[in-house]
Design an enzyme around this catalytic site. Structure first.
Site, mmCIF file in Angstrom:
data_model
loop_
_atom_site.group_PDB
_atom_site.id
_atom_site.type_symbol
_atom_site.label_atom_id
_atom_site.label_comp_id
_atom_site.label_asym_id
_atom_site.label_seq_id
_atom_site.Cartn_x
_atom_site.Cartn_y
_atom_site.Cartn_z
ATOM 1 N N GLY A 9 37.619 51.945 30.379
ATOM 2 C CA GLY A 9 38.503 52.549 29.380
ATOM 3 C C GLY A 9 39.682 51.643 29.062
ATOM 4 N N ASN A 78 39.632 53.855 35.271
ATOM 5 C CA ASN A 78 40.654 54.452 34.407
ATOM 6 C C ASN A 78 40.060 55.363 33.336
ATOM 7 O OD1 ASN A 78 43.327 54.382 32.719
ATOM 8 N ND2 ASN A 78 41.753 53.544 31.360
ATOM 9 N N TYR A 154 39.936 69.928 33.983
ATOM 10 C CA TYR A 154 40.511 68.571 34.023
ATOM 11 C C TYR A 154 41.267 68.358 35.338
ATOM 12 C CZ TYR A 154 43.593 64.635 32.981
ATOM 13 O OH TYR A 154 44.277 63.444 33.043
ATOM 14 N N ALA A 156 40.950 70.052 38.070
ATOM 15 C CA ALA A 156 39.990 70.137 39.180
ATOM 16 C C ALA A 156 39.240 68.812 39.341
ATOM 17 C CB ALA A 156 39.010 71.277 38.933
#
Ligand code: NDP
Length: 250
Positions: A9, A78, A154, A156
């Site tokens: 990313g 990332n 998200y 979690a």
């Protein structure tokens, strides 16, 4: 000797700042992402190699391997983000008329998308490259303050990432490789929030820090660079919070 570094990313936001830092240091940097155009533009700008790859897809990750340096010193997991921002309204959230089969199916799809994007992507990528990680190397995964604050699937997923990292650190430790998580608070100037961040919410996020400012991608790049440096060789299995003091530790 230049180190071999993969930043997933790496075309935008935090990943771009991390990749830029390492490229400026003269390291050999590969960046990935799903969208070819921003990826190639970023790679050209900072002097990295761009490889299109969806890190939730095992076939795509397998195709990435021949494009990587044979010796990898640093892996930065990332790639990720809150996929609820891209999902149909209500699909990832709680409450509402969620009891129809269609709504439940949509909920499962949305929940799994966050787990795939933020947890499985890191585990899959690490599994694929762990054999070529060099002694003295480092795996740094980007978590989130959401893991502690709670933020649906998200949060979690990011909490799961920190838990997964504990086992990874034990697995890689005997080879002299560290594994840590950097957990950012609110970081401005990335594509993370899409158009979901109101001025009020932004002010609230900044107001809840101790330092009264938004974090920057460069703040996270600094933390990642430290964990990947010689100075951090005895730091592993940790979560390093970079959140301007929004949440502290004792
Ligand atoms: P960005 O959206 O700018 O960066 C995310 C990058 O990841 C994009 O370049 C995106 O490119 C890429 N990406 C997403 N999913 C995949 C995938 N499946 N495969 C390959 N690449 C992928 O946001 P940030 O820089 O803010 O986010 C970076 C990380 O930081 C994320 O893990 C995020 O959860 C975390 N984080 C961010 C915070 C913030 O406030 N900004 C706070 C806490 C954590 P493409 O879409 O082309 O694939």
């Amino acid at each position: 000797m230049a180190r071999g570094i993969l930043v997933t990313g790496g075309a935008t936001g935090i990943g771009l700042a991390v990749a830029r830092h390492f490229a400026d240091e003269g390291e050999t940097v590969v960046i990935t992402g799903r969208r070819q155009a921003p990826l190639e533009a970023a790679a050209k700008e900072i002097g990295a190699t761009a490889v299109v790859c969806d890190h939730t897809d095992p076939q795509a990750v397998a195709r990435l391997l021949p494009r990587l340096p044979g010796r990898l010193d640093v892996l930065v997991n990332n790639a990720g983000g809150n996929t609820d921002f891209d999902a149909p309204a209500g699909a990832g959230g709680a409450g509402g008329d969620g009891a129809t089969p269609e709504a439940l199916e949509a909920f499962v799809r949305a929940f799994r998308a966050n787990l795939d994007a933020n947890l499985l992507s890191a585990a899959l990528t690490t599994k694929a490259v762990e054999g070529r990680l060099a002694p003295g190397g480092a795996v740094v995964s980007i978590g989130s303050i959401a893991a502690d604050k709670g933020s649906g699937a998200y949060g979690a997923a990011k909490a799961g990432l920190a838990s997964w990292n504990l086992g990874l650190a034990r697995e890689l430790g005997p080879r002299g490789i560290t594994a840590n998580v950097v957990a950012p608070g609110y970081i401005a100037d990335t594509e993370f929030f899409r158009d979901h961040l109101t001025a009020e919410r932004r002010a609230q996020l900044i107001g809840s820090t101790a330092v009264g400012r938004a974090g920057t991608p460069g703040d996270i790049a600094g933390a990642v660079a430290f964990l990947a440096s010689e100075a951090a060789r005895d730091i592993t299995a940790q979560v390093l919070n970079v959140n301007g003091g929004e949440r502290g530790t004792r």
